[in-house]
Structure formats: C-alpha cells, structure tokens
Motif scaffolding. Sequence first.
Motif, short mmCIF file in Angstrom:
data_model
loop_
_atom_site.label_atom_id
_atom_site.label_comp_id
_atom_site.label_asym_id
_atom_site.label_seq_id
_atom_site.Cartn_x
_atom_site.Cartn_y
_atom_site.Cartn_z
N GLN A 289 34.10 48.84 -33.13
CA GLN A 289 35.27 49.62 -32.83
C GLN A 289 35.66 51.24 -32.53
OE1 GLN A 289 34.46 47.34 -35.17
NE2 GLN A 289 35.27 45.53 -34.57
N GLN A 290 34.55 51.59 -32.97
CA GLN A 290 34.55 53.09 -33.41
C GLN A 290 33.65 53.92 -31.90
OE1 GLN A 290 34.83 54.99 -37.20
NE2 GLN A 290 36.48 53.93 -37.69
N GLY A 291 32.46 53.75 -32.08
CA GLY A 291 31.59 53.59 -30.73
C GLY A 291 30.56 53.55 -31.96
N PHE B 114 27.97 60.95 -29.07
CA PHE B 114 29.51 59.43 -29.95
C PHE B 114 29.38 59.01 -28.43
CE2 PHE B 114 32.86 57.49 -30.67
CZ PHE B 114 32.69 56.75 -32.09
N GLU C 56 24.91 55.37 -36.85
CA GLU C 56 25.49 55.05 -37.11
C GLU C 56 26.69 53.45 -36.24
OE1 GLU C 56 28.72 58.23 -38.07
OE2 GLU C 56 27.69 59.09 -40.03
N GLY D 144 31.66 55.94 -27.38
CA GLY D 144 33.16 55.17 -26.94
C GLY D 144 32.68 53.59 -27.09
N SER D 145 33.58 53.26 -27.81
CA SER D 145 33.38 51.72 -27.99
C SER D 145 33.71 50.70 -26.79
CB SER D 145 34.22 51.43 -29.16
OG SER D 145 35.69 51.71 -29.16
N ASN D 146 34.82 51.30 -25.11
CA ASN D 146 34.81 50.51 -24.86
C ASN D 146 33.41 50.52 -23.51
OD1 ASN D 146 34.42 52.84 -23.40
ND2 ASN D 146 36.11 52.79 -21.99
N SER E 2 29.79 51.01 -35.16
CA SER E 2 30.41 50.30 -35.28
C SER E 2 31.23 50.14 -33.85
CB SER E 2 31.78 51.78 -36.05
OG SER E 2 33.11 50.97 -35.97
#
Length: 500
Positions: A427-429, A361, A423, A363-365, A425
């Motif tokens: 905002q979420q990653g 996963f 997947e 991260g979104s940043n 997103s």
Amino acid sequence: MPSSPVRPGAARVGTSLLSVNETGVRKMLELHVVPEQLIGDDQWEFVLGMHFAQIVAILKSQATTIGNVKFIYNAQNPLLDDMVLDLVNDGIALFFCPRAQRLRRIEVYNMDKVVLKFNNTDYFNKRPQVTPTLSHISHVFGPTNPFVIKSENGRPILVMTFRGLCFIFPVDRTNDPQRQSEDGLNVVSYAQETAPVLSKMVVFSGLDLSANVLARLPLHCYVGNIYAEYVKVLRSGVHTTGLEVCVAYEPCGREDRGQTPERKVSVLRFGDSTQAIQSALGSPCKIHFKPDEKIYCLHAADPARNSYEDRPADYFYNYFTLGLDVVFDANCHTVKKFILHTNFPEHYDFELYHRCNFEVFLGSNGGSGSADALDLSSAGATASDTVSSAGASAAAATTASAGAMYAMADTPDVDPSSSSMVEFSMQQGMLVNSCTKWEEIVAFRGGHRSFSPIVVIRNDSTNANNLFGNSCCYCYQNIIFDTIRPSGHIATVTLYPSGS
C-alpha cells in the motif's frame, strides 16, 4: 599446523586471486603490533576500521614485498560471511564486515612467516632467537585474565586474552597442565620444557573477541578525504528529483580537533551546475569523459538521438570515497544523472568504490502494472552511462596512492538478516537500500516480469582483466538497477530525471 583463516563451517565460495608476486628471494615482513588498533611497519599499517578499498590500495603499493593475496567471500550470499584477504606468503588474514566493508579483525595464523614486535623493541616470535612460548608472551605483554582452555576443530587450545589482543596456543593432550586453585580460580601453569608455543594471534576491537565489534576509524586515517554517512534519494511520487548526502570529514584548522569527524548535509538536484556540486562535495577524485556510444543500434529508429557525430562527450565526476558518480551534460554542464555504487563482489567495479549506503523509496503504483517498468532498449543512452563510469574508476584506482585516495566508511555494523533492512508495504511502497536484491523488487511488483534486461559484457580489448561475469540492467520508475549473479544483489543504481 596453523589453523585456516576461514572459520570452520563457513560457506565460503568464489575464491579469486587478486595479485601474485613470486619473483626473487622474499624477505620476511617485520611488523609492529598495537593492541586494539593495528599491525604494520614504517611504510604502511592495517588499521582496524579501514575500508576494504584502502587495504587493497596498500597491498597494490606493496606488491614487491607482499604477494599471493587471495580474496575469499561468499558468492551466493555476500552478506552472510566476512570477506577475507588472505596474505598467503605472510600467514596473515584480514577479516572485513560484509555490510560496512571495513576491517573487523586481523589474524596472524602462521608465526613462521612473519616477525612480530611489541613497542617496536620487544620481538616475541623472532626465531630461532626467540620462541613464542606461553611464558615469553606473558613476559612481553604482562599479566592478564586467567587463561581459558577451549576446543577448536576438535583440538584443545589455550587462549590468552588482553584488551584488543588474543593469543592462541595448541595444547598437547598428553601434557595436562598443572592446576592451582587461587581464590576460586583455576590457574594454568606449565613446566618450561613443555610450555605450548604460540600458533595464532588476533587483533580486534573491544574486550571480547566473540563480540565481533567493528571499530570506528581514527581521524588520522581520513587523510583529507570525505565519505558518505548516508545518501537519501529524493523522490516525488515515482520520479527522482535529486539526492540528500551527509558527508563526514576530518576537521581542519584546529589545534585540538577531538576524536569525532565533522558532518555536512547537502542536497544535489538534476540541473545543478558543476560549481554547485563541487561546493557541496568538493573536488572529485577524477573527471572522466564518456567514451563513444556502444549501443547506437538501440537508437536506429530515432534519427534525432542517433546524430552523435558533432555531439561533445558527457563527463563524470567520480567520487570514489562516496561511492558516487555525477554525470554532467556536455552542452549545458549541468547534472544529468547520478550513479550509486554498492561495491559487491562479482561486479567489474568491485574494490574501486566505497559502498554507498543509499536509501530510495519506490512508490506503490509500481505494483503489478508495467507503465513505469520500462524496457531498457528504450533508454539505451541512459544504460550506457552505467557502464561508462567503470573505465574511469579502473584507471584511477590503479594509479592512485594508497593513503590519499580512500577515506573510511563509518557505518554501523548491522545484522544483514535484520528485517529492518528492507521494508515491504504494497500500500505504501518499498524502501530499497544498498543490500536489497533485485528479486525483492520483483516481488514487490507482484512478480511482474514483462521486460528483458540489458546484459552488460566487459570482455573487450580494453577490459580484458574482468575476473567476474556479466551483469544485467533493469529499469523501473526512472531508475536503472545493475544486478550481479549469482547473488542477485544490486551493484549500481543510476538515477535520471523523468522524460530524459
């Protein structure tokens, strides 16, 4: 004429020759057939569900009897079409699921190049003694469902189907079969002198060939190895902390071991000792010591990182059947990095590892910023580890036995085009797995391309047999992605702790 092993309309490109053996007078293979399971002889067997790497190992071990093997795949989109090993001299084609990389079906498309038998005694195509006519095949294999006449490449064919076994006969348009209606069914019958002759046989799993069922591997093919059902990359924010690995293995110490493997879940972390790794995964397939650094020039500005004269070499635990390497620090003997392999064609390490079905996963940043998107010139030693493991793999894969080196992945056959594979997103990653492309990660970052890759070239004197091109390594969120061309898929993922 026998039909081609590649289905009509398939976008097949990138054909390469794996091995050739054309010396001397060749003896025709004599193979036994087990419906819904395998074909083989007394020394080897091609079993439905076997991993691609194990089949290649068998072919290498039988180089004196099996030669001129061609590998056919889709270079632009490796997940779109089945991978095919075509045994040209024997008229046999082996089709592999491109995602799970396990044997899906076996086709014998030239009956004049191989001798087949059923129940080890009944030869059904040994010419000139036995001609595989429709009536003879019915006599050997018994009754089945009514025959079906279909069209293949614009020509009519007659299809006889048993469970896990299908026979195909070409039909002469000028010789229409007699038809008799019995209980509402159309039964096809031919006179003895005009009966069609078998042109193709297919061994598959299930009741219907068109269902494309991927078989599970029988336990007797595990041969003492383990494989990874899944590998989850453990993350804390944008930093990697370790791996969660679920391994499956053949039960031992039981008289009745059943039909399912046993499973074990272990957590591996940076800093773990060699004893902890072996306790979780068992002994490695091979231990490889890292060769001399190839990229000293990237550390020229850092004298502390450039003093390698007295430094012992880091070493790798190669787990070929898990698609995993563990890199240990030579001074502390603790885990320094993890390397995960996807085993895509077009990469130098192809067919040495099983595919590691990992999930990581991001991260979104990461977004469009560049704080955690590093130029690999600042992480040269880490990048070199991605390359160094290949040397051990090549040496081991060449010398290892076909039966003992490889276990079989038991991965479900998932549609590669499914949106659940990756997947997105913002905002979420983003969830990245073994089938993700690097361009999808770039898109997740907002199309940001602020750094250049490291180009990996394996054309030196020790790697002169590289059949494929160069690869490119990118670093993002403490992860190095080694990508291949032209498909853009990820070939290896190197994980290292923050600040290393």
